[in-house]
Design a protein around this motif. Structure first.
Motif, PDB file in Angstrom:
ATOM      1  N   ALA A 335     -55.853   0.946  16.656  1.00 57.67           N
ATOM      2  CA  ALA A 335     -55.443  -0.209  15.856  1.00 57.67           C
ATOM      3  C   ALA A 335     -55.493   0.111  14.367  1.00 57.67           C
ATOM      4  CB  ALA A 335     -56.338  -1.406  16.171  1.00 57.67           C
ATOM      5  N   SER A 338     -52.552   2.439  13.500  1.00 56.14           N
ATOM      6  CA  SER A 338     -51.276   1.724  13.428  1.00 56.14           C
ATOM      7  C   SER A 338     -51.166   0.917  12.143  1.00 56.14           C
ATOM      8  CB  SER A 338     -51.121   0.805  14.646  1.00 56.14           C
ATOM      9  OG  SER A 338     -51.013   1.561  15.831  1.00 56.14           O
ATOM     10  N   ILE A 346     -49.326  -1.113  18.453  1.00 53.82           N
ATOM     11  CA  ILE A 346     -50.473  -0.206  18.524  1.00 53.82           C
ATOM     12  C   ILE A 346     -50.204   0.739  19.689  1.00 53.82           C
ATOM     13  CG2 ILE A 346     -52.959  -0.056  18.924  1.00 53.82           C
ATOM     14  CD1 ILE A 346     -53.159  -2.878  17.750  1.00 53.82           C
TER      15      ILE A 346
END
Length: 455
Positions: A335, A338, A346
């Motif tokens: 996460a 991303s 993600i």
């Protein structure tokens, strides 16, 4: 909310007898089951037949809690205070706590042909990381087959080694005890100095560290590796857990070796090969197992902080390890990656991760972090001890690791009780949180978005 009435309880019990479906919430069943087992263990450890040296009921309660939650912290010397009967009781509590009440309940229900309620199915599917109850059936029985096979294999190696200098019955007793304790990540030992007497034994340390890795990587991963046996056929989850486990173990091994090689209280006096062996052992055991082949009280502050981070992460899902779990750690890293790369999705190994999984991982991280903070805060009020030792003790209890910087036996009774709560929360809390997230009600009401600054 409707008022409770005795008739409702009687009606629920009658429905359970008639339909074979237990209506209590799974978290309540899990917490109640673990608590009942702890109380039974407390009674058994309090019996004269269990005690070689007398100890209090609170000490028995603490030890039983540590065993059931597969932690390994203890306020007594297991080798001196417990008889063989008491040690066997301790090992059985670890076995039951390690396999977990989720597994035992599912296997019992399936064996007896009982139906599982929808709420219980939600918890079971989450706990076993499966998508159908049919797959859960296979996974549940695979847990027992894999667990027994690995523990017997490890016990056989230890037995043959100890047979060189111990009577065969003593060698067998030690082998079965250590194999079960290591696989279930508990960290109890039949020596006052834990594994320090075996710091120069590659066979013992490598066998125990292998049992720790296999017990902590997760039964789902072990089952899939056994069935498919080809890397390209493994799921994204299995490949990610294997890679992350390898990276964490190697990182911990290299860092502990570098940080402790010059420490005269730990690895310093050892030869190079023994330094490598014991650095490996400490890196592996920190993943919620709790054994120590060096004096943890003599570790440098940097190593202690590193070990706290590894304890906090823990092992794989559906394993005998605790912590926030490696899968949670992987999702959070994905996460963050991303976000830094300004990606909408993600992505992990060319597969997207749902926002629900990310929210669940974030919730687990925040709840565990808050629990650790509160535990450390309360213990600083109760104990006059170095802050690092207190933080190490709290993280060890919450992650059910069992390592200590020689603080556990010197704690006051309020602090001992606090540790039992932390061990219980560390074992039950994540399952309860997962259940609450899996069964949350979705509202049909939607509100307009608001800009909210963070960072």
């Amino acid at each position: 909310m409707r008022n409770w009435h005795p008739r409702s309880t009687i009606a629920s019990y009658q429905r359970m007898r008639r339909n074979g479906v237990f209506q209590a919430s799974p978290p309540a069943v899990l917490a109640g089951g673990f608590l009942l087992l702890i109380l039974i263990g407390t009674v058994l450890l309090s019996l004269p037949i269990s005690q070689r040296e007398p100890f209090s009921v609170l000490s028995a309660f603490f030890t039983a809690t540590s065993a059931v939650t597969i932690t390994g912290l203890t306020v007594i010397d297991v080798s001196q205070s417990l008889t063989h009967f008491g040690q066997i009781v301790l090992a059985l509590l670890v076995q039951i706590g390690g396999l977990g009440f989720v597994t035992l309940a599912v296997v019992a229900a399936l064996t007896l042909g009982r139906r599982i309620s929808l709420k219980q199915q939600a918890l079971v599917l989450e706990a076993f990381n499966q998508t159908s109850v049919v797959k859960v059936r296979r996974a549940a029985f695979a847990v027992f087959r894999i667990s027994i096979t690995i523990q017997l294999a490890g016990a056989l190696i230890l037995f043959l080694w100890w047979l060189q200098d111990k009577a065969w019955l003593t060698a067998l007793y030690h082998a079965l005890f250590y194999a079960g304790i290591a696989f279930n990540q508990a960290g109890f030992s039949l020596n006052a100095d834990n594994l320090m007497p075996y710091a120069g034994s590659p066979v013992i340390l490598l066998t125990i560290s292998s049992l720790i890795i296999l017990g902590g990587i997760g039964f789902t991963v072990l089952s899939e590796v056994w069935q498919k046996r080809r890397w390209s056929h493994f799921s994204v989850y299995t490949r990610a857990i294997i890679i992350a486990t390898l990276c964490l173990n190697l990182f911990g091994f290299v860092m502990i070796f570098l940080l402790e090689s010059g420490n005269p209280g730990t690895l310093g006096p050892m030869s190079w090969d023994m330094r490598l062996l014991n650095a490996w052992m400490q890196a592996i055991t920190t993943r919620t197992a709790g054994f120590n082949s060096v004096d943890t009280a003599q570790l440098t502050d940097s190593t202690a902080l590193l070990m706290m981070a590894l304890m906090f992460i823990g092992g794989g899902s559906l394993s005998t390890a605790s912590g926030i779990k490696v899968g949670t750690f992987i999702v959070l890293l994905a996460a963050v990656r991303s976000y830094l790369l300004h990606r909408e999705e993600i992505v992990l190994m060319k597969r997207s991760i749902s926002p629900e999984i990310v929210r669940k991982s974030l919730a687990l991280l925040l709840v565990t972090t808050f629990s650790a903070f509160m535990g450390i805060f309360l213990m600083t009020l109760l104990e006059d001890a170095p802050f690092l030792d207190i933080a190490f003790e709290v993280i060890s209890a919450l992650s059910t690791t069992g390592l200590s910087r020689d603080l556990t036996m010197n704690l006051s009774q309020p602090s001992q009780f606090l540790l039992t709560v932390l061990m219980f929360v560390g074992r039950i809390g994540p399952l309860t949180l997962i259940y609450s997230l899996a069964t949350q009600r979705r509202s049909r009401v939607r509100y307009p978005e608001s800009h909210f600054q963070v960072g």
